[in-house]
Design a protein around this motif. Structure first.
Motif, mmCIF file in Angstrom:
data_model
loop_
_atom_site.group_PDB
_atom_site.id
_atom_site.type_symbol
_atom_site.label_atom_id
_atom_site.label_comp_id
_atom_site.label_asym_id
_atom_site.label_seq_id
_atom_site.Cartn_x
_atom_site.Cartn_y
_atom_site.Cartn_z
ATOM 1 N N ARG A 75 -5.173 0.371 3.982
ATOM 2 C CA ARG A 75 -5.233 1.664 3.302
ATOM 3 C C ARG A 75 -6.189 2.622 4.035
ATOM 4 O O ARG A 75 -5.881 3.811 4.199
ATOM 5 C CB ARG A 75 -5.692 1.454 1.848
ATOM 6 C CG ARG A 75 -5.704 2.740 1.041
ATOM 7 C CD ARG A 75 -6.013 2.487 -0.417
ATOM 8 N NE ARG A 75 -4.814 2.059 -1.142
ATOM 9 C CZ ARG A 75 -4.588 0.825 -1.578
ATOM 10 N NH1 ARG A 75 -5.504 -0.139 -1.364
ATOM 11 N NH2 ARG A 75 -3.488 0.527 -2.240
ATOM 12 N N VAL A 93 0.852 -1.212 0.000
ATOM 13 C CA VAL A 93 0.000 0.000 0.000
ATOM 14 C C VAL A 93 0.878 1.249 0.000
ATOM 15 O O VAL A 93 0.628 2.204 -0.753
ATOM 16 C CB VAL A 93 -0.936 0.012 1.228
ATOM 17 C CG1 VAL A 93 -1.641 1.359 1.346
ATOM 18 C CG2 VAL A 93 -1.960 -1.116 1.131
ATOM 19 N N GLU A 141 -5.364 -5.452 2.116
ATOM 20 C CA GLU A 141 -4.790 -4.127 1.879
ATOM 21 C C GLU A 141 -5.844 -3.027 2.014
ATOM 22 O O GLU A 141 -5.523 -1.882 2.321
ATOM 23 C CB GLU A 141 -4.166 -4.098 0.479
ATOM 24 C CG GLU A 141 -2.964 -5.024 0.349
ATOM 25 C CD GLU A 141 -2.440 -5.083 -1.065
ATOM 26 O OE1 GLU A 141 -2.881 -4.241 -1.896
ATOM 27 O OE2 GLU A 141 -1.590 -5.947 -1.361
#
Length: 639
Positions: A178, A20, A174
């Motif tokens: 994020r 990320v 992810e």
């Protein structure tokens, strides 16, 4: 150096975070896999490296938040991630068509799961824990309630393995990382904005000549500016966190409470701090229609004044030119007297004359002493002149001075003796016309007239006058100068009589009880009916009369408990009949209840004592003794 540190429990999560960071070109270089027992230590280590926000998950995030002051952005699993975990959990029990899945963890780790049952054909039940110690208890409860699979973090899966029970680790993707990084960045922006605001606020505070304190909702000091440090002679660190009532014990806390409760838009009063008279202003801090605290600003009158030296001060004490009373000494419970004292505190920092109006026996002189002791004239003399019973020449000599007098005090006069202090002129309505004119000139133009010669003499003092009369009526009747009246009437305090503030009667009686108990080593208690009798009496002599009565009552009570009977007996003995004029001009006559009763029955039976005694259920001899005791005379005996 990065301001965000990422601390995660699994290596694969760290790899997700790295992807990320690389994809979004983020400036984050503090990433670490940590063990739960080391979470607090690891958090403190990254803070030393410059981190301002920590991104963590589950129990590790809870530990960091609980045992440090570091802002924490938590990984919250999205609905998609929860769906993937449920799918993996169902594979653990393939023979179950509608499995019961127990999700055990901290509530803030998960997004909304309201429709998970319908979407994934499972029975999903959430078991919230607020501390990791609860995990074992929740695991046992979930198994007892029929769970097929336990879904949770490291601790939950370890407990499931110990029991030989299917477990599913809570995996993140992810997407949640994020989202958490976005939250962490916003937290840093907020912190930066707050730092900027605080820096601006502190600059404004420290550039202010006024001493300023910020107080929270619990009345604890949170911020002190440099002028405040100088005023209180303490560093901000020593004052921060301290209770306001400890720092300013003489300040009326109920007024501060009213500001915090929204009952007052602001509050202003005078207060003595570190030997200096200050004007204090309190204003509430409002945010989203709620009061979050208040700002106290202390203003000092900076006008130039002559200094009084130690020798002069010592001389004033030796000569008795001293005011002993302070506002903190006043025992106040009534709203009427609270307002009176509030006005007096505001008047204290003014140098203009103050006029105190009140009936005989009210606390006029005590209030004058309080005003003096809360003013910039506190260090100076407090000189008292009573106009009653003096000839015009005596008033002239004592107030304005007589250069030909042998006595030093008469030679100088009260206005000169009271330089840098306060002159209290009691019963000013009895001041002669000549003295009224001279006093007007002295106050208005600083012109002192002695022996019919007017000369300019710079005096820095303040006049406080007291009266029991309506001075405006005196002006209309031509016995008081109109110009002097308007000069005095600007700052007026009217002390309400005791009959209008019964709550204060109770306080004064209790104060007298304590005082005379110590003085005479007598320990009677005052019954409530006795207190009610005392509060019902009009007390035309006000506090002076009440205190004298209480001393007599405490000295002569024959029992350990003072009752209403004894109070009525003493009232009748000391004040058989009391006449009192009300504000509307009517006259109220107070009689002992027994007197009124006997008089009424004698009138009813036309003076027939046998009939009166029979109705009372007593003998005629006892009736005669009662009549003699209370001074009751039948008009029928006089014909």
């Amino acid at each position: 150096m990065s301001k965000i540190a990422i601390l995660l429990p699994k290596a694969y999560m760290l790899e997700q975070a790295k992807r990320v960071i690389e994809e979004d070109s983020l400036d984050i270089d503090i990433l670490k896999v940590i063990k739960t027992p080391d979470s607090v230590y690891e958090a403190r280590q990254v803070v030393e490296l410059g981190a301002e926000v920590i991104l963590a998950r589950g129990v590790q995030a809870a530990f960091i938040r609980q045992y440090t002051n570091i802002p924490v952005a938590e990984l919250t699993l999205t609905g998609q991630e929860i769906g993937l975990m449920i799918a993996s959990a169902k594979k653990k029990v393939p023979d179950k068509k509608h499995p019961h899945i127990a999700l055990i963890g901290f509530k803030n780790m998960f997004s909304d799961m309201t429709y998970a049952d319908e979407l994934f054909d499972v029975e999903l039940k959430f078991y919230n824990i607020t501390a990791i110690e609860q995990a074992a208890e929740k695991v046992d409860l979930a198994i007892e309630e029929g769970a097929d699979v336990l879904m949770g973090g490291d601790t939950v899966n370890a407990l499931a393995a110990q029991k030989g029970f299917p477990g599913q680790f809570i995996d993140s993707t992810e997407e949640s990382i994020r989202s958490a990084i976005t939250v962490a960045k916003k937290m840093i922006q907020t912190a930066e904005a707050e730092k900027n605001y605080i820096a601006q606020f502190e600059t404004v505070l420290d550039s202010s000549y006024n001493a300023i304190l910020e107080i929270d909702e619990q009345k604890h000091i949170t911020i002190v500016n440099k002028a405040g440090e100088e005023l209180f002679r303490k560093k901000a660190e020593q004052l921060q966190g301290a209770a306001l009532e400890k720092v300013l014990p003489e300040l009326e806390q109920r007024y501060m409470d009213e500001v915090l409760a929204g009952k007052r838009d602001s509050f202003m009063t005078s207060v003595y701090v570190a030997g200096m008279p200050m004007m204090l202003t309190a204003a509430p801090i409002q945010y989203e229609n709620q009061i979050r605290g208040m700002i106290l600003s202390f203003y000092r009158n900076t006008a130039t004044r002559k200094n009084i030296n130690t020798e002069e001060l010592h001389s004033h004490y030796l000569k008795g030119y001293v005011a002993h009373a302070h506002f903190s000494d006043l025992k106040i419970n009534s709203k009427e007297m609270e307002y009176c004292v509030e006005l007096s505190k505001m008047y204290a920092l003014s140098r203009k004359p103050v006029l105190i109006i009140g009936e005989e026996g009210t606390e006029k002189e005590i209030l004058a002493q309080c005003i003096h002791n809360n003013s910039s004239y506190k260090a100076g003399p407090f000189v008292t002149i009573n106009c009653s019973g003096m000839t015009e020449q005596m008033q002239i000599d004592r107030i304005f001075g007589n250069p030909n007098a042998e006595d030093e005090s008469l030679k100088k006069g009260a206005l000169a003796i009271g330089d840098l202090g306060t002159i209290l002129i009691s019963e000013i309505e009895k001041l002669s016309p000549v003295c009224q004119y001279r006093l007007y000139r002295a106050v208005r133009y600083d012109s002192l007239i002695q022996n019919d010669l007017e000369r300019s003499q710079t005096l820095d003092n303040r006049i406080i006058a007291t009266t029991t009369e309506d001075l405006y009526k005196c002006v209309q009747e031509g016995c008081f100068r109109e110009d002097l009246y308007y000069l005095l009437n600007g700052l007026t305090v009217e002390i309400p009589p005791l009959r209008k503030r019964q709550e204060d009667i109770r306080a004064i009686v209790e104060e007298c009880r304590v005082k005379f108990t110590r003085r005479y080593a007598r320990f009677p208690r005052i019954a409530e009916d006795a207190m009610e009798a005392l509060m019902a009496y009009p007390w035309p002599g006000n506090e002076i009369q009440l205190e004298a009565f209480c001393e007599r009552m405490m000295l002569t009570t024959p029992k350990k408990t003072i009752t209403s009977d004894f109070v009525h007996f003493l009232l009748d003995d000391l004040y058989p009949v009391q006449e009192h004029k009300l504000e509307d001009g009517t006259t109220v006559i107070y009689q002992h209840p027994e007197v009124a009763r006997l008089t009424e029955l004698l009138e009813k039976h036309h003076g027939n004592r046998s009939a009166v005694a029979k109705e009372l259920g007593i003998s005629t001899t006892t009736l005669w003794r009662h009549m003699k005791k209370y001074g009751v005379v039948s008009k029928y005996d006089l014909t």
